[in-house]
Design a protein around this motif. Structure first.
Motif, PDB file in Angstrom:
ATOM      1  N   ASN A 293     -34.721  -2.834  51.209  1.00 58.02           N
ATOM      2  CA  ASN A 293     -34.157  -3.042  52.539  1.00 58.02           C
ATOM      3  C   ASN A 293     -34.630  -2.020  53.564  1.00 58.02           C
ATOM      4  O   ASN A 293     -34.766  -2.344  54.740  1.00 58.02           O
ATOM      5  CB  ASN A 293     -32.630  -3.036  52.452  1.00 58.02           C
ATOM      6  N   ARG A 327     -27.480  -4.321  54.451  1.00 57.78           N
ATOM      7  CA  ARG A 327     -27.664  -4.093  53.012  1.00 57.78           C
ATOM      8  C   ARG A 327     -27.943  -2.634  52.683  1.00 57.78           C
ATOM      9  O   ARG A 327     -28.042  -2.277  51.509  1.00 57.78           O
ATOM     10  CB  ARG A 327     -28.766  -5.017  52.493  1.00 57.78           C
ATOM     11  N   GLU A 363     -21.801 -11.321  55.106  1.00 56.19           N
ATOM     12  CA  GLU A 363     -21.968  -9.980  54.529  1.00 56.19           C
ATOM     13  C   GLU A 363     -21.243  -8.904  55.337  1.00 56.19           C
ATOM     14  O   GLU A 363     -21.095  -7.767  54.870  1.00 56.19           O
ATOM     15  CB  GLU A 363     -23.463  -9.662  54.393  1.00 56.19           C
TER      16      GLU A 363
END
Length: 386
Positions: A293, A327, A363
């Motif tokens: 990420n 993330r 998320e």
């Protein structure tokens, strides 16, 4: 010959050339292009093959683009007569339909698909009717080319308007495009439709192996018409490998794509499909799939600063940038690009950006009690309600 060559002018604009850029591509002075467009001068015989290549038409069809507007009946009158008597369709009417398809295609990346789909469907039906009754081989070839382009556009519009939920209808359109491109003898259009089928497999049905196969076939088919489709095919081959968790093969494909696109020439027939941000957009997506990420964020942040072809593509870049930050646990920092992505999605309703934005919204749920997360949630709810 006197009178402005309106169709030549419109074709140049449709392909995104200024007079100076067209002159550069042809190796002539801008004043020469000005005289051609004004009808003051005819292109020399040795200029016509290059003009045909740059305009992406056959050499035989260049004459239709060089016809002066004063010598032509109004487009609407020609079209109405051709639709009433399809066997009477002429080369000029066929070329007008080609321009209409190209204009609608140019609108795709900045307009909601639902606002284009009716006009595009009507144009596709007209082209199919005229193609079936074309009186000679030259006109049929022009209409086959338009049919390939309009079927590809319809596949994109239907898939986008369905928020990438309807997979069968777009694939049928792409198959129509492949059939028409083969009849027209145009490997670039065939490769483009094949690549679009690959997208449906990768992002729609989630059949990654099938998507990989289709993208690899695009690479093979794309080598003949030029570097753009080869490069784009390789980018999506890399993305397919990333979805499968195969980093080595992914990075090998990305490296090959970068080398291929670096050799891109101005005369590549598929150049209009490429924008400078494309490599970063796909490379960033690859590293997201691979779980790298921080690397994805660096690439996507740089890509977001580059010129993009349209709002739908930019929404995908920004949405993925938000995911890369999320993330890494940097949720509040993710909200900036996510808000920008939502701005673009509100204007275009792009299916790719829409799906990524909602993934980011899900998320964000661990932070749902934070004010900044609630603001994103409210905007996503309004998008869904609309």
């Amino acid at each position: 010959m006197s009178g402005r060559r309106q169709r030549l002018i419109q074709r140049r604009k449709t392909l995104g050339f200024s007079q100076e850029e067209l002159a550069h591509a042809l190796g002539v002075e801008r004043s020469t292009v000005v005289r051609w467009e004004s009808g003051e001068r005819e292109p020399r015989p040795w200029h016509r093959p290059k003009l045909a290549a740059v305009l992406r038409v056959s050499l035989e069809d260049v004459d239709a683009y060089l016809a002066c507007q004063a010598d032509e009946r109004p487009e609407a009158e020609r079209l109405a007569r051709a639709l009433a008597e399809p066997a009477a369709v002429d080369l000029v009417t066929a070329a007008h339909r080609a321009e209409r398809v190209q204009h609608l295609t140019a609108e795709y990346d900045s307009s909601p698909s639902t606002s284009l789909i009716a006009d595009a469907g009507r144009c596709h039906s007209q082209v199919a009717l005229l193609r079936a009754s074309a009186p000679n081989r030259r006109i049929r070839r022009e209409l086959c080319t338009s049919a390939a382009e309009s079927a590809t556009l319809m596949g994109r519009l239907v898939w986008d308007a369905s928020q990438r939920r309807d997979h069968a209808v777009p694939v049928r359109y792409f198959d129509q495009a492949i059939d028409a491109a083969r009849e027209a003898g145009d490997p670039m259009l065939e490769a483009h439709a094949q690549l679009r089928k690959g997208f449906v497999a990768l992002y729609g049905t989630k059949n990654v192996r099938e998507g990989l196969r289709l993208c690899e076939e695009t690479v093979t088919a794309g080598r003949s018409p030029g570097n753009v489709l080869t490069g784009l095919g390789l980018l999506h081959v890399g993305e397919a490998y990333a979805m499968l968790g195969e980093r080595r093969d992914c990075e090998k494909a990305l490296g090959a794509a970068e080398d291929t696109l670096a050799r891109l020439g101005r005369d590549d027939e598929a150049r209009h499909l490429f924008s400078p941000s494309q490599f970063g957009r796909l490379a960033g997506s690859c590293y997201l799939f691979l779980g790298l990420n921080d690397k994805a964020e660096r690439i996507l942040a740089a890509s977001a600063r580059q010129p993009v072809r349209g709002k739908k593509s930019q929404a995908i870049v920004l949405g993925n940038l938000a995911l890369a930050r999320l993330r890494q646990g940097r949720a509040e920092e993710a909200c900036g690009p996510l808000h920008e992505a939502i701005d673009l999605i509100e204007a275009t309703r792009g299916g790719g950006g829409f799906n990524i934005a909602f993934t980011a919204g899900r998320e964000l749920s661990p932070w749902r009690h934070e004010r900044w997360a609630q603001e994103v949630g409210d905007r996503l709810f309004c998008l869904m309600a609309a």
